[in-house]
Scaffold this motif. Sequence first.
Motif, PDB file in Angstrom:
ATOM      1  N   THR A 214     -27.083  51.541  39.924  1.00  0.00           N
ATOM      2  CA  THR A 214     -28.245  51.018  40.651  1.00  0.00           C
ATOM      3  C   THR A 214     -29.368  50.635  39.693  1.00  0.00           C
ATOM      4  N   LEU A 215     -29.497  51.373  38.610  1.00  0.00           N
ATOM      5  CA  LEU A 215     -30.586  51.143  37.658  1.00  0.00           C
ATOM      6  C   LEU A 215     -30.521  49.747  37.042  1.00  0.00           C
ATOM      7  N   ARG A 216     -31.687  49.084  36.994  1.00  0.00           N
ATOM      8  CA  ARG A 216     -31.793  47.788  36.320  1.00  0.00           C
ATOM      9  C   ARG A 216     -32.747  47.871  35.123  1.00  0.00           C
ATOM     10  N   HIS A 217     -33.850  48.568  35.323  1.00  0.00           N
ATOM     11  CA  HIS A 217     -34.838  48.712  34.250  1.00  0.00           C
ATOM     12  C   HIS A 217     -35.324  50.159  34.246  1.00  0.00           C
ATOM     13  N   VAL A 218     -35.458  50.720  33.071  1.00  0.00           N
ATOM     14  CA  VAL A 218     -35.942  52.097  32.983  1.00  0.00           C
ATOM     15  C   VAL A 218     -37.053  52.176  31.940  1.00  0.00           C
ATOM     16  N   THR A 219     -38.137  52.839  32.328  1.00  0.00           N
ATOM     17  CA  THR A 219     -39.253  53.103  31.418  1.00  0.00           C
ATOM     18  C   THR A 219     -39.338  54.604  31.226  1.00  0.00           C
ATOM     19  N   ILE A 220     -39.185  55.028  29.996  1.00  0.00           N
ATOM     20  CA  ILE A 220     -39.168  56.458  29.675  1.00  0.00           C
ATOM     21  C   ILE A 220     -40.582  56.901  29.327  1.00  0.00           C
ATOM     22  N   SER A 221     -41.018  58.012  29.881  1.00  0.00           N
ATOM     23  CA  SER A 221     -42.394  58.465  29.680  1.00  0.00           C
ATOM     24  C   SER A 221     -42.640  58.869  28.231  1.00  0.00           C
TER      25      SER A 221
ATOM     26  N   SER B 128     -32.668  46.617  30.841  1.00  0.00           N
ATOM     27  CA  SER B 128     -33.626  46.920  29.776  1.00  0.00           C
ATOM     28  C   SER B 128     -33.991  48.400  29.794  1.00  0.00           C
ATOM     29  N   ALA B 129     -34.342  48.899  28.611  1.00  0.00           N
ATOM     30  CA  ALA B 129     -34.772  50.287  28.467  1.00  0.00           C
ATOM     31  C   ALA B 129     -35.956  50.326  27.524  1.00  0.00           C
ATOM     32  N   ASP B 130     -37.065  50.838  28.008  1.00  0.00           N
ATOM     33  CA  ASP B 130     -38.281  50.942  27.204  1.00  0.00           C
ATOM     34  C   ASP B 130     -38.425  52.381  26.721  1.00  0.00           C
TER      35      ASP B 130
ATOM     36  N   VAL C  95     -40.334  59.605  21.091  1.00  0.00           N
ATOM     37  CA  VAL C  95     -38.914  59.963  21.112  1.00  0.00           C
ATOM     38  C   VAL C  95     -38.416  60.030  19.673  1.00  0.00           C
ATOM     39  N   THR C  96     -37.747  61.124  19.329  1.00  0.00           N
ATOM     40  CA  THR C  96     -37.270  61.297  17.954  1.00  0.00           C
ATOM     41  C   THR C  96     -35.762  61.167  17.809  1.00  0.00           C
ATOM     42  N   SER C  97     -35.021  61.386  18.908  1.00  0.00           N
ATOM     43  CA  SER C  97     -33.571  61.293  18.810  1.00  0.00           C
ATOM     44  C   SER C  97     -32.972  60.699  20.079  1.00  0.00           C
TER      45      SER C  97
ATOM     46  N   GLU D 299     -29.751  43.993  27.810  1.00  0.00           N
ATOM     47  CA  GLU D 299     -30.157  42.887  26.951  1.00  0.00           C
ATOM     48  C   GLU D 299     -31.237  43.282  25.964  1.00  0.00           C
ATOM     49  N   LYS D 300     -32.113  44.183  26.399  1.00  0.00           N
ATOM     50  CA  LYS D 300     -33.262  44.536  25.581  1.00  0.00           C
ATOM     51  C   LYS D 300     -33.434  46.050  25.536  1.00  0.00           C
ATOM     52  N   VAL D 301     -33.701  46.543  24.353  1.00  0.00           N
ATOM     53  CA  VAL D 301     -34.035  47.960  24.203  1.00  0.00           C
ATOM     54  C   VAL D 301     -35.057  48.075  23.081  1.00  0.00           C
ATOM     55  N   HIS D 302     -36.100  48.823  23.326  1.00  0.00           N
ATOM     56  CA  HIS D 302     -37.134  49.041  22.312  1.00  0.00           C
ATOM     57  C   HIS D 302     -36.896  50.398  21.676  1.00  0.00           C
ATOM     58  N   ILE D 303     -36.720  50.402  20.345  1.00  0.00           N
ATOM     59  CA  ILE D 303     -36.508  51.657  19.619  1.00  0.00           C
ATOM     60  C   ILE D 303     -37.721  51.878  18.718  1.00  0.00           C
ATOM     61  N   PRO D 304     -38.588  52.816  19.036  1.00  0.00           N
ATOM     62  CA  PRO D 304     -39.811  53.009  18.248  1.00  0.00           C
ATOM     63  C   PRO D 304     -39.533  53.637  16.889  1.00  0.00           C
ATOM     64  N   ASP D 305     -40.514  53.530  16.006  1.00  0.00           N
ATOM     65  CA  ASP D 305     -40.362  54.085  14.659  1.00  0.00           C
ATOM     66  C   ASP D 305     -40.297  55.602  14.645  1.00  0.00           C
ATOM     67  N   SER D 306     -40.670  56.250  15.740  1.00  0.00           N
ATOM     68  CA  SER D 306     -40.590  57.711  15.790  1.00  0.00           C
ATOM     69  C   SER D 306     -39.146  58.207  15.826  1.00  0.00           C
ATOM     70  N   VAL D 307     -38.198  57.334  16.207  1.00  0.00           N
ATOM     71  CA  VAL D 307     -36.785  57.735  16.278  1.00  0.00           C
ATOM     72  C   VAL D 307     -36.211  57.837  14.871  1.00  0.00           C
ATOM     73  N   THR D 308     -35.718  59.007  14.526  1.00  0.00           N
ATOM     74  CA  THR D 308     -35.119  59.223  13.208  1.00  0.00           C
ATOM     75  C   THR D 308     -33.632  59.524  13.283  1.00  0.00           C
ATOM     76  N   VAL D 309     -33.121  59.778  14.496  1.00  0.00           N
ATOM     77  CA  VAL D 309     -31.703  60.117  14.650  1.00  0.00           C
ATOM     78  C   VAL D 309     -31.102  59.312  15.798  1.00  0.00           C
ATOM     79  N   LEU D 310     -30.001  58.609  15.497  1.00  0.00           N
ATOM     80  CA  LEU D 310     -29.184  57.960  16.512  1.00  0.00           C
ATOM     81  C   LEU D 310     -27.808  58.605  16.490  1.00  0.00           C
ATOM     82  N   GLY D 311     -27.237  58.841  17.660  1.00  0.00           N
ATOM     83  CA  GLY D 311     -25.898  59.404  17.725  1.00  0.00           C
ATOM     84  C   GLY D 311     -24.837  58.332  17.587  1.00  0.00           C
TER      85      GLY D 311
END
Length: 327
Positions: free
Chosen positions: A91-98, A117-119, A124-126, A139-151
């Motif tokens: 069902t989800l089309r767009h998600v904004t994470i707090s 899309s995912a904002d 967020v660090t991981s 199509e779009k995902v924003h990955i901020p500079d605070s993220v230091t770990v991707l699985g």
Amino acid sequence: MRKLIYGITAAIMLFGTAYTPADVNFFDAVISADAAEAAEYTEDGFGCVNTGDGVRIVSYTGTDTDLVLPSVIRGRDVTSIAPYCFEFNNTLRHVTISDSIKDIGDHAFFGCRGLISADIPTGVTSIGNSCFWGCTKLEKVHIPDSVTVLGPLVFSGCTALTDVALPSGLEVLPDYTFNSCRSLSDVTIPESVTEIRYKCFTDCTSLKTLRIPKDAKIADHAVGFYTEGSSCKLTEGFTMYVYHGSPAEEYAVRSGVPHLCADAVAGDVNADGTVNVNDIVLIAAHIKGIAPMDTGSAARADVNGDDHVTVTDLSMTAAHVKGKKSL
């Protein structure tokens, strides 16, 4: 058992029957995961668990298509998204994470095939293993500079994803990060990255150029390959931009991946730091067919930038060495 079935299904869907046991070692987290965490209470469709530092969202039973995750529930900060929280939510089309959330768990949005899309906010660090695996409309995902770990497999199978700018502090691109992202055409890898692991960009058939950081080591078949059956083959039209003498240049030479030197100096064919008579000899030998150059050397020899090494380049280099006209 449910997670075991999902893991096996995921492997089959993404890799087909040609997928070999040698590739599945890192799938342990997928196929042996514990059952989804049970909610202590529900608030506005969110299943929640109180933790030492706030609230973890563990499930969602709502029907919103454009979902904004709350930053506070019952007076406590929402600090994490649990593994499997939104899995297979079509069902989800767009998600904004707090912006209160620090951690997004393994498989959190696994198989959300309607997600576009995912904002992801700063803070967020991981982002966990297979978090957006199989989000085929993402199509779009924003990955901020605070993220230091991707699985591993974090964006694997996101076939609509077109471009990604990776965070500036990231050091490792894990196994299968962008595997089978067939629409991906533009990726910015920060200089902080020191490892690009197994099949990270395999089957990214729209990706035609990739600039590799100076210190980044590249695992076999991580860059410049696609799969055909059980074999890996070079992606047609793909070129790596590498630094001379870097691990990436060694990988390109070893693997046969076409490459150019990002730090190429016009005329310095042998990359010894100066343009001299030795470079003239190398250009002449290439033109005569006596000693053809590799792609990096050819890029430095092509001083007029027409994508060919000819007598014109030889003459211009000779004029530079003689002091008649600088390149």
